[in-house]
Design a protein around this motif. Sequence first.
Motif, PDB file in Angstrom:
ATOM      1  N   VAL A  33       0.835  -1.200   0.000  1.00  0.00           N
ATOM      2  CA  VAL A  33       0.000   0.000   0.000  1.00  0.00           C
ATOM      3  C   VAL A  33       0.870   1.250   0.000  1.00  0.00           C
ATOM      4  CG1 VAL A  33      -1.568   1.379   1.438  1.00  0.00           C
ATOM      5  CG2 VAL A  33      -2.021  -1.053   1.081  1.00  0.00           C
ATOM      6  N   LEU A  34       0.509   2.202  -0.851  1.00  0.00           N
ATOM      7  CA  LEU A  34       1.043   3.555  -0.799  1.00  0.00           C
ATOM      8  C   LEU A  34      -0.138   4.493  -0.607  1.00  0.00           C
ATOM      9  CD1 LEU A  34       3.306   5.725  -1.295  1.00  0.00           C
ATOM     10  CD2 LEU A  34       2.563   5.701  -3.697  1.00  0.00           C
ATOM     11  N   VAL A  35      -0.117   5.315   0.433  1.00  0.00           N
ATOM     12  CA  VAL A  35      -1.184   6.279   0.668  1.00  0.00           C
ATOM     13  C   VAL A  35      -0.706   7.651   0.207  1.00  0.00           C
ATOM     14  CG1 VAL A  35      -2.687   7.387   2.363  1.00  0.00           C
ATOM     15  CG2 VAL A  35      -2.105   4.962   2.604  1.00  0.00           C
ATOM     16  N   VAL A  36      -1.449   8.244  -0.717  1.00  0.00           N
ATOM     17  CA  VAL A  36      -1.141   9.572  -1.237  1.00  0.00           C
ATOM     18  C   VAL A  36      -2.265  10.512  -0.806  1.00  0.00           C
ATOM     19  CG1 VAL A  36      -0.716  10.974  -3.292  1.00  0.00           C
ATOM     20  CG2 VAL A  36       0.070   8.588  -3.214  1.00  0.00           C
ATOM     21  N   ALA A  37      -1.915  11.555  -0.051  1.00  0.00           N
ATOM     22  CA  ALA A  37      -2.895  12.522   0.443  1.00  0.00           C
ATOM     23  C   ALA A  37      -2.773  13.816  -0.352  1.00  0.00           C
ATOM     24  CB  ALA A  37      -2.679  12.792   1.932  1.00  0.00           C
ATOM     25  N   LEU A  38      -3.902  14.368  -0.775  1.00  0.00           N
ATOM     26  CA  LEU A  38      -3.872  15.599  -1.559  1.00  0.00           C
ATOM     27  C   LEU A  38      -3.486  16.805  -0.715  1.00  0.00           C
ATOM     28  CD1 LEU A  38      -7.052  15.125  -3.794  1.00  0.00           C
ATOM     29  CD2 LEU A  38      -4.660  14.778  -4.425  1.00  0.00           C
ATOM     30  N   THR A  39      -3.885  16.812   0.548  1.00  0.00           N
ATOM     31  CA  THR A  39      -3.568  17.943   1.416  1.00  0.00           C
ATOM     32  C   THR A  39      -3.010  17.448   2.741  1.00  0.00           C
ATOM     33  OG1 THR A  39      -5.841  17.969   2.271  1.00  0.00           O
ATOM     34  CG2 THR A  39      -5.350  19.432   0.424  1.00  0.00           C
ATOM     35  N   PRO A  40      -2.104  18.218   3.364  1.00  0.00           N
ATOM     36  CA  PRO A  40      -1.588  17.827   4.682  1.00  0.00           C
ATOM     37  C   PRO A  40      -2.666  17.962   5.740  1.00  0.00           C
ATOM     38  CG  PRO A  40      -0.740  19.981   4.059  1.00  0.00           C
ATOM     39  CD  PRO A  40      -1.490  19.459   2.871  1.00  0.00           C
ATOM     40  N   SER A  41      -2.630  17.103   6.752  1.00  0.00           N
ATOM     41  CA  SER A  41      -3.703  17.055   7.741  1.00  0.00           C
ATOM     42  C   SER A  41      -3.328  17.635   9.089  1.00  0.00           C
ATOM     43  CB  SER A  41      -4.151  15.610   7.953  1.00  0.00           C
ATOM     44  OG  SER A  41      -3.108  14.873   8.576  1.00  0.00           O
ATOM     45  N   GLY A  42      -2.036  17.649   9.419  1.00  0.00           N
ATOM     46  CA  GLY A  42      -1.638  18.059  10.764  1.00  0.00           C
ATOM     47  C   GLY A  42      -1.880  16.988  11.793  1.00  0.00           C
ATOM     48  N   ALA A  56       5.246   4.406   4.093  1.00  0.00           N
ATOM     49  CA  ALA A  56       5.399   5.844   4.327  1.00  0.00           C
ATOM     50  C   ALA A  56       4.528   6.638   3.352  1.00  0.00           C
ATOM     51  CB  ALA A  56       6.862   6.241   4.175  1.00  0.00           C
ATOM     52  N   PRO A  57       3.659   7.520   3.846  1.00  0.00           N
ATOM     53  CA  PRO A  57       2.716   8.221   2.976  1.00  0.00           C
ATOM     54  C   PRO A  57       3.357   9.392   2.235  1.00  0.00           C
ATOM     55  CG  PRO A  57       2.410   8.950   5.233  1.00  0.00           C
ATOM     56  CD  PRO A  57       3.472   7.874   5.271  1.00  0.00           C
ATOM     57  N   VAL A  58       2.647   9.861   1.215  1.00  0.00           N
ATOM     58  CA  VAL A  58       3.044  11.036   0.451  1.00  0.00           C
ATOM     59  C   VAL A  58       1.959  12.091   0.634  1.00  0.00           C
ATOM     60  CG1 VAL A  58       3.530  11.960  -1.843  1.00  0.00           C
ATOM     61  CG2 VAL A  58       4.266   9.632  -1.248  1.00  0.00           C
ATOM     62  N   GLU A  59       2.327  13.279   1.122  1.00  0.00           N
ATOM     63  CA  GLU A  59       1.382  14.385   1.268  1.00  0.00           C
ATOM     64  C   GLU A  59       1.761  15.463   0.258  1.00  0.00           C
ATOM     65  OE1 GLU A  59      -0.283  15.016   5.498  1.00  0.00           O
ATOM     66  OE2 GLU A  59       1.795  14.428   5.847  1.00  0.00           O
ATOM     67  N   LEU A  60       0.814  15.843  -0.616  1.00  0.00           N
ATOM     68  CA  LEU A  60       1.137  16.667  -1.780  1.00  0.00           C
ATOM     69  C   LEU A  60       0.873  18.156  -1.594  1.00  0.00           C
ATOM     70  CD1 LEU A  60      -0.170  14.365  -4.651  1.00  0.00           C
ATOM     71  CD2 LEU A  60       2.172  14.657  -3.833  1.00  0.00           C
ATOM     72  N   ASN A  61       0.062  18.555  -0.632  1.00  0.00           N
ATOM     73  CA  ASN A  61      -0.243  19.973  -0.424  1.00  0.00           C
ATOM     74  C   ASN A  61      -0.858  20.601  -1.681  1.00  0.00           C
ATOM     75  OD1 ASN A  61      -0.466  22.310   1.050  1.00  0.00           O
ATOM     76  ND2 ASN A  61       1.649  22.967   0.706  1.00  0.00           N
ATOM     77  N   VAL A  62      -1.885  19.940  -2.211  1.00  0.00           N
ATOM     78  CA  VAL A  62      -2.592  20.413  -3.395  1.00  0.00           C
ATOM     79  C   VAL A  62      -3.828  21.194  -2.958  1.00  0.00           C
ATOM     80  CG1 VAL A  62      -3.828  19.738  -5.484  1.00  0.00           C
ATOM     81  CG2 VAL A  62      -1.777  18.477  -4.779  1.00  0.00           C
ATOM     82  N   ALA A  63      -3.898  22.471  -3.294  1.00  0.00           N
ATOM     83  CA  ALA A  63      -5.040  23.296  -2.917  1.00  0.00           C
ATOM     84  C   ALA A  63      -6.266  22.912  -3.738  1.00  0.00           C
ATOM     85  CB  ALA A  63      -4.710  24.769  -3.143  1.00  0.00           C
ATOM     86  N   PRO A  64      -7.473  23.171  -3.203  1.00  0.00           N
ATOM     87  CA  PRO A  64      -8.686  22.911  -3.990  1.00  0.00           C
ATOM     88  C   PRO A  64      -8.629  23.659  -5.325  1.00  0.00           C
ATOM     89  CG  PRO A  64      -9.251  23.369  -1.711  1.00  0.00           C
ATOM     90  CD  PRO A  64      -7.785  23.658  -1.841  1.00  0.00           C
ATOM     91  N   TRP A  65      -9.060  22.971  -6.366  1.00  0.00           N
ATOM     92  CA  TRP A  65      -9.105  23.520  -7.726  1.00  0.00           C
ATOM     93  C   TRP A  65      -7.719  23.860  -8.280  1.00  0.00           C
ATOM     94  CZ3 TRP A  65     -13.639  22.048  -8.875  1.00  0.00           C
ATOM     95  CH2 TRP A  65     -14.692  22.158  -7.968  1.00  0.00           C
ATOM     96  N   ASP A  66      -6.681  23.312  -7.700  1.00  0.00           N
ATOM     97  CA  ASP A  66      -5.334  23.530  -8.214  1.00  0.00           C
ATOM     98  C   ASP A  66      -5.193  22.790  -9.553  1.00  0.00           C
ATOM     99  OD1 ASP A  66      -2.607  23.540  -8.793  1.00  0.00           O
ATOM    100  OD2 ASP A  66      -2.024  23.394  -6.691  1.00  0.00           O
ATOM    101  N   PRO A  67      -4.933  23.499 -10.655  1.00  0.00           N
ATOM    102  CA  PRO A  67      -4.848  22.829 -11.962  1.00  0.00           C
ATOM    103  C   PRO A  67      -3.662  21.873 -12.069  1.00  0.00           C
ATOM    104  CG  PRO A  67      -4.141  25.121 -12.131  1.00  0.00           C
ATOM    105  CD  PRO A  67      -4.732  24.950 -10.760  1.00  0.00           C
ATOM    106  N   ARG A  68      -2.722  21.982 -11.121  1.00  0.00           N
ATOM    107  CA  ARG A  68      -1.557  21.094 -11.156  1.00  0.00           C
ATOM    108  C   ARG A  68      -1.796  19.789 -10.403  1.00  0.00           C
ATOM    109  NH1 ARG A  68       2.393  25.016  -8.241  1.00  0.00           N
ATOM    110  NH2 ARG A  68       0.470  25.134  -7.013  1.00  0.00           N
ATOM    111  N   ALA A  69      -2.985  19.606  -9.847  1.00  0.00           N
ATOM    112  CA  ALA A  69      -3.243  18.443  -8.986  1.00  0.00           C
ATOM    113  C   ALA A  69      -2.964  17.131  -9.713  1.00  0.00           C
ATOM    114  CB  ALA A  69      -4.686  18.476  -8.483  1.00  0.00           C
ATOM    115  N   VAL A  70      -3.479  16.985 -10.921  1.00  0.00           N
ATOM    116  CA  VAL A  70      -3.304  15.723 -11.646  1.00  0.00           C
ATOM    117  C   VAL A  70      -1.828  15.463 -11.916  1.00  0.00           C
ATOM    118  CG1 VAL A  70      -3.794  14.490 -13.796  1.00  0.00           C
ATOM    119  CG2 VAL A  70      -5.600  15.814 -12.676  1.00  0.00           C
ATOM    120  N   PHE A  71      -1.103  16.500 -12.307  1.00  0.00           N
ATOM    121  CA  PHE A  71       0.314  16.316 -12.616  1.00  0.00           C
ATOM    122  C   PHE A  71       1.112  15.933 -11.378  1.00  0.00           C
ATOM    123  CE2 PHE A  71      -1.371  19.386 -15.721  1.00  0.00           C
ATOM    124  CZ  PHE A  71      -1.126  18.667 -16.884  1.00  0.00           C
TER     125      PHE A  71
END
Length: 388
Positions: A33-42, A56-71
């Motif tokens: 399993v790899l868990v990828v989170a779009l935003t950090p949770s604290g 070990a998870p990956v946290e991406l810090n992707v803001a809502p409606w960020d056009p770079r999210a998919v990339f």
Amino acid sequence: MKIAHLVESLDSRGVAAALTDLAEAAPAAGFDVLVVALTPSGHPAVAARLERAGAAPVELNVAPWDPRAVFKVVSALRAHGVDLVHTHGLRPDVVGSAAAVRLRLPAVSTLHHIHTEPADRGDHLRRTAKILARKRFMTRTIATSALQRDWYRQVAGSTAGLSVIPDGAADPGAGTPESAARLRRGLGVDENEVVAVSVAPMRRGKGQDMLLDAVAELAPEEPVTVVLGGDGPLRPWLESRVAGDDALSGRVTFRRAGDPVELLRAADIQLHTTRHDTMPRMLVLGQGTGTPAVATRVGGIPEIVTRDTGALTPVSASRIADELVRMAHDPELRARRGAAARARFLERFESSRWAARLGEVYRSALGYVDAPVAAELDAPEAVAPGGA
């Protein structure tokens, strides 16, 4: 197989907490399993447990409606050599399916909600668009309950490509006389008192107001102490109501439990009196601790609690009070239902079984010839829903 689970965040109250159990059980079922989170949770606890499980998870810090999210998601998936994407939630569904298409990977999505609210034309069109997108871009869909499957059949027109697999959990272990004694000492109750615990989140629809109405109906001589161990935005209001009512304040106490399972292990009865719920994790964990339940007959709850493991009631304070009193007065009934609850958890919900079922779905989605391809894998027994 390397399976990437895409979630909104590593919030300890969300799906990521359950994925920590899956990460520990996954290798025995043939995948990592790899868990990828779009935003950090604290919430570092979830990340720390995933790391201990070798995921070990990956946290991406992707803001809502960020056009770079998919990339950003594509980059993370490619860097970790992912074979399949499994999404959880609205934004992860959208971003994850787009990333899977770009990488030519199969995508699996778990339904976590049932949308039965009245819809105007705009809402109806949006829901239809989501279903069409799911059917177009998702290789497989997972419902966590038979009730959810039936809802999906209504809105999608079929259950092709859908499996029914309830979320699982690592075995929390049954309670012991020592754990019960510690709780009683902390609450100041004697050995003859029956301790009933609710650890449901304190937010709208979860029914703690109705639970307090039920407790208010108990006769003063009933030997019942009620512990509210959840948390959430309604907690201040609930505390204020109890503090302002002598009957409630003498019977109801609040505990901020770092681990709600500790309260469940020490309880005589678990209370879960929600107005709606799809597949509540705390109720599943309560079964694992061998704690009989008094729960409302709504959503997917009848697929967790049966007449052998607890009592199901209508959404009614009086009926909740009646069942609570009945179980409080019958220790043999509590013991029998508690043993059945523990057995049911091990047979249906323990995380190794959950991982094995998901592994079959993943192998089917990846086209392995020996994988089952049935629309429903080990669907729970049919139940009569009491509401959503």
